[in-house]
Design an enzyme around this catalytic site. Structure first.
Site, PDB file in Angstrom:
ATOM      1  N   LYS A 195      -1.630  13.125  12.869  1.00 13.51           N
ATOM      2  CA  LYS A 195      -1.843  11.676  12.967  1.00 13.51           C
ATOM      3  C   LYS A 195      -1.050  11.169  14.155  1.00 13.51           C
ATOM      4  CE  LYS A 195      -3.954   8.395  10.590  1.00 13.51           C
ATOM      5  NZ  LYS A 195      -5.187   8.511   9.820  1.00 13.51           N
ATOM      6  N   ASP A 218      -8.401   5.092  14.219  1.00 14.10           N
ATOM      7  CA  ASP A 218      -7.848   4.685  12.921  1.00 14.10           C
ATOM      8  C   ASP A 218      -7.673   3.170  12.980  1.00 14.10           C
ATOM      9  OD1 ASP A 218      -6.724   5.720  10.293  1.00 14.10           O
ATOM     10  OD2 ASP A 218      -4.999   4.593  10.986  1.00 14.10           O
TER      11      ASP A 218
END
Ligand code: NAD
Length: 430
Positions: A114, A154
């Protein structure tokens, strides 16, 4: 077997503490080797960077950015890049951990990663967004690549950010490298069905959960005679609301960062999507009553889809929730203690690692299509997405019976079982 939750810098955020507590619960139930648990509680690798950006007014601002790879035993890292004012290394690490479990659960040959930048994206112009994304890409360039770690959009980022990232990476190589990111626009190697994939997956698993509950005689629910509420009306929430609406389910309340809407007769979702395209928020939409975001949690419904951010259902507000099924569109929307309360009340929670896995599944399809330079039709993408989600749901439902636990713990056990097997096969280097 109990372990301290203290894992140094990784463990400072509530999301990390939550993810770690969930992992520990699953590990205890499945009797996981404590050496494997120790490795899974911490990320493999993390990079923190300062990103200087020339702002439109001529000043230079320095932003904080991160990229974290949690576990890459099953394949290259995979995970989105978040632009949000609260981003920190602990939160990014927790999200990377969730990605490892998600990829493992749905059977992808990918690990968990991430990234994020601590910034309020609403305060930046388009030129500032581009400069920030390109410089961030250069700062983390040694970590990413089609065989190493493949970012995606995201919260606060979209296909345009991925296009800038792919272009920056490709400039360095001297040729186009579409496989370095997913969630790209179609014209530069994106996949049909990718933008809708997460929201679609959220609804596919609701259908499976209804089928399971009806079969087990724990409930008698028909999706086309049900009501739903959706928190967050972005890339995930808006599509989930549309998919529910298309199946005849009445979406009676929605909310976003700015406020909420309620109409017990059902909101006209296609009209709301058009309204949000123009007005950037659900607020002010005619044909529904204005409510606050917090009020949405108290609207009684059959299905609740939290699709905004993490940590929204806590011990402070869990008592307000009156629903039968929750499909976690967002990552980590329910704290571990609140989850326990809901499960004790008989609410079926389809956990984030399963419910929102549609995005990473079609990201994987996009990566495969990019590597082969051979692109599929949207029907093929949706059909394959449906098959992968159905297999994952069945594995989780089966683990839930085997371990006599809720779907959330069962999903983690299913994911960890696969990573554990792979870690033991590969052994510990050196
Ligand atoms: P997005 O930025 O497109 O949308 C987020 C939405 O949530 C917006 O409507 C925003 O206004 C709203 N929101 C923010 N804070 C809120 C609050 N406090 N209360 C109510 N609404 C609020 O982001 P997204 O891509 O839709 O992601 C939403 C969640 O889904 C995140 O947790 C993300 O990690 C997760 N997720 C996204 C994907 C994907 O493919 N986009 C995949 C897996 C998981």
């Amino acid at each position: 077997m109990t372990h301290s939750l203290d894992s140094g810098i990784w463990s400072t955020s509530p999301l990390y503490k939550n993810a770690s507590a969930d992992l520990e619960l699953a590990a205890n139930l499945m009797g996981l080797d404590k050496n494997v648990l120790e490795r899974l509680r911490k990320p493999k690798r993390a990079m923190a960077v300062s990103i200087p950006v020339r702002m439109d007014d001529g000043s230079v601002k320095v932003f904080e950015g991160y990229r974290v790879q949690h576990n890459t035993t099953l394949g290259p890292g995979k995970g989105g890049i978040r632009f949000h004012p609260e981003v920190n290394i602990s939160e990014v690490s927790a999200l990377a951990m969730l990605m490892s479990f998600k990829c493992s659960l749905v059977g992808l040959p990918l690990g968990g990663a991430k990234g994020g930048i601590r910034v309020d994206p609403r305060q930046l112009s388009r030129a500032e967004h581009q400069a920030l994304m390109r410089r961030y890409t250069m700062e983390i360039i040694t970590m990413i690549g089609p065989e190493k770690d493949i970012p995606a959009p995201d919260v606060g980022t979209d296909g345009q950010h991925m296009a800038w990232m792919m272009d920056t990476y490709s400039m360095g190589k001297g040729y186009s490298v579409p496989g370095v990111v997913t969630g790209k626009p179609l014209d530069i190697g994106g996949s049909l069905g990718r933008p809708e994939s997460t929201g679609r997956g959220v609804v596919y698993v609701i259908e499976h959960a209804i089928e399971m509950l009806n079969r087990q005689k724990k409930a008698s629910i028909q999706l086309n005679a049900s009501t739903a509420t959706v928190q967050g009306f972005g890339k995930v929430g808006a599509v989930a609301a549309e998919e529910l609406h298309q199946r005849g389910c009445k979406v009676i309340a929605v909310s976003d960062f700015y406020g909420g809407l309620h109409n017990p007769k059902g909101i006209d979702i296609p009209a709301l999507v058009r309204y949000v395209d123009q007005n950037r928020s659900v607020v002010g939409f005619p044909g529904a009553e204005a409510i606050s975001g917090e009020d949405l949690l108290g609207v009684a419904c059959d299905i609740f889809v939290p699709a905004a951010i993490d940590g929204v259902v806590t011990m402070d507000n869990v008592h307000k929730i009156k629903t039968k099924i929750i499909s976690e569109g967002a990552n980590g929307p329910i704290t571990s203690d609140a989850q326990k309360v809901l499960e004790e009340k008989g609410v079926t929670i389809i956990p984030d690692v399963l419910a929102n896995a549609g995005g990473v599944i079609v990201s994987y399809f996009e990566w495969v299509q990019g590597l082969q330079m051979f692109f599929w039709s949207e029907d093929e993408v949706n059909e394959k997405l449906g098959q992968v989600m159905a297999r994952a749901f069945n594995r989780v439902a089966e683990a839930s019976e085997r371990y006599k636990c809720g779907l959330k713990t069962a999903a983690l056990i299913t994911s960890v079982e696969r990573i554990n097997r792979a870690m033991l096969l590969r052994g510990l280097f050196p």
